[in-house]
Design a protein around this motif. Structure first.
Motif, PDB file in Angstrom:
ATOM      1  N   GLY A  15       1.037  -0.920   0.139  1.00 56.02           N
ATOM      2  CA  GLY A  15       0.315   0.086   0.005  1.00 56.02           C
ATOM      3  C   GLY A  15       0.938   1.331   0.083  1.00 56.02           C
ATOM      4  O   GLY A  15       1.599   1.299  -0.031  1.00 56.02           O
ATOM      5  N   ARG A  74      -1.995   3.027   3.674  1.00 56.93           N
ATOM      6  CA  ARG A  74      -2.683   3.297   3.780  1.00 56.93           C
ATOM      7  C   ARG A  74      -2.138   1.400   3.317  1.00 56.93           C
ATOM      8  O   ARG A  74      -1.551   1.581   2.095  1.00 56.93           O
ATOM      9  CB  ARG A  74      -3.337   3.939   1.779  1.00 56.93           C
ATOM     10  CG  ARG A  74      -5.000   3.098   1.736  1.00 56.93           C
ATOM     11  CD  ARG A  74      -4.748   3.200  -0.242  1.00 56.93           C
ATOM     12  NE  ARG A  74      -4.004   2.788  -0.377  1.00 56.93           N
ATOM     13  CZ  ARG A  74      -3.153   3.019  -1.600  1.00 56.93           C
ATOM     14  NH1 ARG A  74      -2.845   4.501  -1.859  1.00 56.93           N
ATOM     15  NH2 ARG A  74      -2.665   1.650  -2.221  1.00 56.93           N
ATOM     16  N   ASP A  76      -2.917  -1.592   2.293  1.00 57.74           N
ATOM     17  CA  ASP A  76      -3.574  -2.274   0.646  1.00 57.74           C
ATOM     18  C   ASP A  76      -4.178  -3.946   1.834  1.00 57.74           C
ATOM     19  O   ASP A  76      -4.764  -4.690   1.093  1.00 57.74           O
ATOM     20  CB  ASP A  76      -3.414  -2.525  -1.059  1.00 57.74           C
ATOM     21  CG  ASP A  76      -3.306  -1.042  -0.971  1.00 57.74           C
ATOM     22  OD1 ASP A  76      -4.468  -0.142  -0.734  1.00 57.74           O
ATOM     23  OD2 ASP A  76      -2.362  -0.505  -1.963  1.00 57.74           O
ATOM     24  N   ARG A  77      -2.505  -4.940   1.520  1.00 55.43           N
ATOM     25  CA  ARG A  77      -3.135  -5.826   1.904  1.00 55.43           C
ATOM     26  C   ARG A  77      -1.561  -6.086   3.086  1.00 55.43           C
ATOM     27  O   ARG A  77      -0.437  -5.198   2.951  1.00 55.43           O
ATOM     28  CB  ARG A  77      -3.227  -6.968   1.042  1.00 55.43           C
ATOM     29  CG  ARG A  77      -1.923  -7.244   0.584  1.00 55.43           C
ATOM     30  CD  ARG A  77      -2.419  -8.262  -0.809  1.00 55.43           C
ATOM     31  NE  ARG A  77      -1.390  -7.416  -1.608  1.00 55.43           N
ATOM     32  CZ  ARG A  77      -0.692  -8.225  -2.156  1.00 55.43           C
ATOM     33  NH1 ARG A  77      -0.194  -9.765  -1.707  1.00 55.43           N
ATOM     34  NH2 ARG A  77       0.141  -8.897  -3.352  1.00 55.43           N
TER      35      ARG A  77
END
Length: 98
Positions: A15, A74, A76-77
């Motif tokens: 991310g 941020r 994402d995974r």
């Protein structure tokens, strides 16, 4: 210090996790939980590392890496691998590698 329930896990967080103090917050969170390990940026824009400690604390850290991170990041995974029980900790503290 040998103890029942120690585990080790490798992680990689994808991310917007570089240039947003992700490593600093990860190091602080690890220390706050009493865990040991390391964190560093990778050449392909992710943050990777290893965390070791009591299984329940490692689970808290995994959840933090998956959902919280640093305020400006941020996520994402988060990918976790090589999770295993260990007989003793391999690190003295939680550090940032460069």
């Amino acid at each position: 210090m040998a103890s029942a329930g120690l585990c080790s896990v490798d992680y990689e967080v994808h991310g917007e996790v570089q240039g947003v103090f992700f490593r600093k917050y990860t190091e602080e969170q690890g220390r706050k939980l009493g865990l040991v390990g390391w964190v560093k940026n990778t050449a392909h824009g992710t943050v990777t590392g290893q965390v070791q400690g009591p299984k329940e604390k490692v689970e808290i850290m995994k959840n933090w890496l998956r959902t919280v991170g640093s305020p400006m990041s941020r996520i994402d995974r988060a990918v976790f691998s090589n999770e295993q029980e260990i007989s003793s900790l391999e690190f003295q503290s939680f550090t940032t590698k460069y």
